[in-house]
Design a protein around this motif. Structure first.
Motif, PDB file in Angstrom:
ATOM      1  N   ASP A   1      14.741  11.157  -2.216  1.00 42.01           N
ATOM      2  CA  ASP A   1      15.033  10.412  -1.112  1.00 42.01           C
ATOM      3  C   ASP A   1      15.425   8.907  -1.317  1.00 42.01           C
ATOM      4  O   ASP A   1      14.360   8.381  -2.084  1.00 42.01           O
ATOM      5  CB  ASP A   1      13.883  10.625  -0.001  1.00 42.01           C
ATOM      6  N   ILE A   2      16.599   8.632  -1.009  1.00 48.26           N
ATOM      7  CA  ILE A   2      16.725   7.023  -1.459  1.00 48.26           C
ATOM      8  C   ILE A   2      15.908   6.232  -0.487  1.00 48.26           C
ATOM      9  O   ILE A   2      15.541   4.872  -1.113  1.00 48.26           O
ATOM     10  CB  ILE A   2      18.376   6.592  -1.188  1.00 48.26           C
ATOM     11  N   ALA A   3      15.844   6.367   0.743  1.00 43.87           N
ATOM     12  CA  ALA A   3      14.974   5.511   1.495  1.00 43.87           C
ATOM     13  C   ALA A   3      13.542   5.405   0.959  1.00 43.87           C
ATOM     14  O   ALA A   3      13.061   4.343   0.797  1.00 43.87           O
ATOM     15  CB  ALA A   3      15.196   5.930   2.949  1.00 43.87           C
ATOM     16  N   ASP A   4      13.030   6.424   0.466  1.00 47.08           N
ATOM     17  CA  ASP A   4      11.542   6.307  -0.192  1.00 47.08           C
ATOM     18  C   ASP A   4      11.585   5.806  -1.281  1.00 47.08           C
ATOM     19  O   ASP A   4      10.681   4.957  -1.390  1.00 47.08           O
ATOM     20  CB  ASP A   4      11.273   7.943  -0.388  1.00 47.08           C
ATOM     21  N   PHE A   5      12.584   6.070  -2.030  1.00 45.84           N
ATOM     22  CA  PHE A   5      12.552   5.207  -3.228  1.00 45.84           C
ATOM     23  C   PHE A   5      12.581   3.698  -2.989  1.00 45.84           C
ATOM     24  O   PHE A   5      11.726   2.663  -3.495  1.00 45.84           O
ATOM     25  CB  PHE A   5      14.150   5.345  -4.116  1.00 45.84           C
ATOM     26  N   VAL A   6      13.599   3.355  -2.046  1.00 46.14           N
ATOM     27  CA  VAL A   6      13.653   1.561  -1.683  1.00 46.14           C
ATOM     28  C   VAL A   6      12.219   1.211  -1.125  1.00 46.14           C
ATOM     29  O   VAL A   6      11.966   0.218  -1.512  1.00 46.14           O
ATOM     30  CB  VAL A   6      14.924   1.356  -0.853  1.00 46.14           C
ATOM     31  N   GLY A   7      11.838   2.264  -0.161  1.00 47.50           N
ATOM     32  CA  GLY A   7      10.431   1.833   0.281  1.00 47.50           C
ATOM     33  C   GLY A   7       9.582   1.444  -0.717  1.00 47.50           C
ATOM     34  O   GLY A   7       8.564   0.389  -0.596  1.00 47.50           O
ATOM     35  N   ALA A   8       9.111   2.386  -1.967  1.00 45.01           N
ATOM     36  CA  ALA A   8       8.517   2.263  -2.754  1.00 45.01           C
ATOM     37  C   ALA A   8       8.819   0.798  -3.649  1.00 45.01           C
ATOM     38  O   ALA A   8       7.876   0.222  -3.983  1.00 45.01           O
ATOM     39  CB  ALA A   8       8.662   3.398  -3.992  1.00 45.01           C
ATOM     40  N   LEU A   9       9.961   0.549  -3.755  1.00 44.15           N
ATOM     41  CA  LEU A   9      10.461  -0.817  -4.459  1.00 44.15           C
ATOM     42  C   LEU A   9       9.900  -1.978  -3.683  1.00 44.15           C
ATOM     43  O   LEU A   9       9.182  -2.969  -4.168  1.00 44.15           O
ATOM     44  CB  LEU A   9      11.855  -0.986  -4.594  1.00 44.15           C
ATOM     45  N   ARG A  10       9.883  -1.983  -2.257  1.00 42.78           N
ATOM     46  CA  ARG A  10       9.488  -2.971  -1.310  1.00 42.78           C
ATOM     47  C   ARG A  10       8.160  -3.094  -1.292  1.00 42.78           C
ATOM     48  O   ARG A  10       7.520  -4.049  -1.136  1.00 42.78           O
ATOM     49  CB  ARG A  10      10.016  -2.711  -0.132  1.00 42.78           C
ATOM     50  N   SER A  11       7.287  -1.631  -1.253  1.00 42.30           N
ATOM     51  CA  SER A  11       5.816  -1.782  -1.404  1.00 42.30           C
ATOM     52  C   SER A  11       5.502  -2.693  -2.673  1.00 42.30           C
ATOM     53  O   SER A  11       4.423  -3.276  -2.574  1.00 42.30           O
ATOM     54  CB  SER A  11       5.575  -0.147  -1.454  1.00 42.30           C
ATOM     55  N   VAL A  12       6.060  -2.525  -3.733  1.00 41.59           N
ATOM     56  CA  VAL A  12       5.392  -3.049  -5.236  1.00 41.59           C
ATOM     57  C   VAL A  12       5.903  -4.643  -4.876  1.00 41.59           C
ATOM     58  O   VAL A  12       4.794  -5.378  -5.220  1.00 41.59           O
ATOM     59  CB  VAL A  12       6.443  -2.613  -6.303  1.00 41.59           C
ATOM     60  N   LEU A  13       7.161  -5.041  -4.360  1.00 39.27           N
ATOM     61  CA  LEU A  13       7.207  -6.361  -4.144  1.00 39.27           C
ATOM     62  C   LEU A  13       6.192  -6.899  -3.342  1.00 39.27           C
ATOM     63  O   LEU A  13       5.744  -8.165  -3.238  1.00 39.27           O
ATOM     64  CB  LEU A  13       8.691  -6.634  -3.550  1.00 39.27           C
ATOM     65  N   GLY A  14       5.573  -6.394  -2.216  1.00 40.89           N
ATOM     66  CA  GLY A  14       4.617  -6.703  -1.345  1.00 40.89           C
ATOM     67  C   GLY A  14       3.140  -6.653  -1.624  1.00 40.89           C
ATOM     68  O   GLY A  14       2.355  -7.156  -1.035  1.00 40.89           O
ATOM     69  N   GLY A  15       3.176  -6.306  -3.156  1.00 42.31           N
ATOM     70  CA  GLY A  15       1.769  -6.551  -3.600  1.00 42.31           C
ATOM     71  C   GLY A  15       1.031  -5.120  -3.998  1.00 42.31           C
ATOM     72  O   GLY A  15      -0.009  -5.108  -4.198  1.00 42.31           O
ATOM     73  N   GLY A  16       1.663  -4.248  -3.519  1.00 41.06           N
ATOM     74  CA  GLY A  16       1.205  -2.664  -3.535  1.00 41.06           C
ATOM     75  C   GLY A  16       1.352  -2.083  -5.226  1.00 41.06           C
ATOM     76  O   GLY A  16       2.181  -2.506  -6.140  1.00 41.06           O
ATOM     77  N   THR A  17       0.878  -0.974  -5.190  1.00 40.93           N
ATOM     78  CA  THR A  17       0.954  -0.292  -6.450  1.00 40.93           C
ATOM     79  C   THR A  17       1.560   1.326  -6.050  1.00 40.93           C
ATOM     80  O   THR A  17       1.053   1.811  -5.235  1.00 40.93           O
ATOM     81  CB  THR A  17      -0.415   0.074  -7.121  1.00 40.93           C
ATOM     82  N   VAL A  18       2.558   1.754  -6.714  1.00 43.50           N
ATOM     83  CA  VAL A  18       3.280   3.031  -6.596  1.00 43.50           C
ATOM     84  C   VAL A  18       3.310   3.661  -7.851  1.00 43.50           C
ATOM     85  O   VAL A  18       3.762   3.373  -8.769  1.00 43.50           O
ATOM     86  CB  VAL A  18       4.567   2.789  -5.975  1.00 43.50           C
ATOM     87  N   ILE A  19       2.700   4.872  -7.720  1.00 43.19           N
ATOM     88  CA  ILE A  19       2.537   5.922  -8.927  1.00 43.19           C
ATOM     89  C   ILE A  19       2.765   7.163  -8.262  1.00 43.19           C
ATOM     90  O   ILE A  19       2.343   7.987  -7.317  1.00 43.19           O
ATOM     91  CB  ILE A  19       1.238   6.036  -9.453  1.00 43.19           C
ATOM     92  N   ASP A  20       3.960   7.919  -9.064  1.00 48.84           N
ATOM     93  CA  ASP A  20       4.167   9.426  -8.929  1.00 48.84           C
ATOM     94  C   ASP A  20       3.144  10.257  -8.896  1.00 48.84           C
ATOM     95  O   ASP A  20       2.194   9.937 -10.028  1.00 48.84           O
ATOM     96  CB  ASP A  20       5.419   9.922  -9.794  1.00 48.84           C
ATOM     97  N   PRO A  21       2.460  10.928  -8.143  1.00 55.36           N
ATOM     98  CA  PRO A  21       1.525  11.995  -8.352  1.00 55.36           C
ATOM     99  C   PRO A  21       1.462  12.477  -9.521  1.00 55.36           C
ATOM    100  O   PRO A  21       0.506  13.046  -9.968  1.00 55.36           O
ATOM    101  CB  PRO A  21       1.525  12.923  -7.159  1.00 55.36           C
ATOM    102  N   ASP A  22       2.532  12.807 -10.033  1.00 51.60           N
ATOM    103  CA  ASP A  22       2.599  13.717 -11.495  1.00 51.60           C
ATOM    104  C   ASP A  22       2.382  12.781 -12.590  1.00 51.60           C
ATOM    105  O   ASP A  22       1.685  13.367 -13.543  1.00 51.60           O
ATOM    106  CB  ASP A  22       4.045  14.365 -11.529  1.00 51.60           C
TER     107      ASP A  22
END
Length: 221
Positions: free
Chosen positions: A117-138
């Protein structure tokens, strides 16, 4: 996140590189450079100082883990730099070091074939920019496979709960899996976060940081 988010993209596949650049531009990012090898990535980031770096792992000059090693070098030079690795592969040793850098914040590791899902991917990028950490469960599961003993301070049930958190399960799902109440799971998660000394933060990011603490508590097998 700044009004204009400047991105440097590193991907050796021309079609994928151009496609990703187009997607990012469509969602309001500004791709200041799109390069095809790790040396160009390092040089371009030094010249452009982007807000976000997105890189593949396997690219020239060696076609092994050049992109991931470049990402590590960028984080070593600036631990607060937002970096997202987007790849088909999980390189356990370097991935663990990358996710451990900069206190585990403003970093991501996503798998290409699991971005649906492109929107989810973009949301993950914005989360990282906001100070978050995004890791695929796999990615988490594969890293856990390279680890031995869990955090010594945790009880057996707390280790079990943390392992399920690492797999991406919610408190409700963990409660069903362990046949306990959701309140009991919430108490275990609270105890885990307290024992790992994690600072107050939003719950999602604290859970990710708990998984990172679990990963770095023991040397790789």
């Amino acid at each position: 996140m700044p009004a204009v988010t400047r991105v440097v993209l590193a991907e050796d596949g021309v079609l994928l590189r151009e496609g990703l650049a187009g997607v990012l531009e469509r969602f309001g990012f500004t791709v200041v450079a799109a390069v095809g090898d790790a040396d160009a990535l390092l040089a371009t980031v030094a010249a452009e100082n982007p807000d976000l770096v997105i890189t593949d792992i396997r690219m020239p000059p060696d076609f092994t883990d050049d992109g991931l090693r470049a990402a590590l070098a960028l984080r070593a030079a600036d631990p607060g730099r937002a970096v997202v690795v987007l790849s088909q592969y999980v390189q356990a040793e370097y991935a663990s070091r990358l996710l451990d850098s900069g206190d585990g914040r403003r970093v991501g590791y996503l798998l290409k074939d699991r971005v649906v899902d492109i929107a989810d991917f973009v949301g993950a990028l914005r989360s990282v920019l906001g100070g978050g950490t995004v890791i695929d469960p796999d990615v988490v599961r594969r890293l856990l496979a390279h680890r031995r003993d869990p955090v010594a301070e945790l009880s057996g049930r707390e280790r079990e709960v943390l392992a399920l958190v690492a797999e991406g399960h919610s408190n409700a799902a963990i409660a069903r899996r362990l046949t306990v109440t959701e309140a009991a799971v919430g108490k275990h998660v609270g105890n885990i976060l307290a024992k790992l000394g994690l600072p107050p933060d939003d719950d999602t990011n604290r859970r990710v940081l708990a998984v990172l603490a679990y990963l770095r508590s023991n040397p790789a097998s």
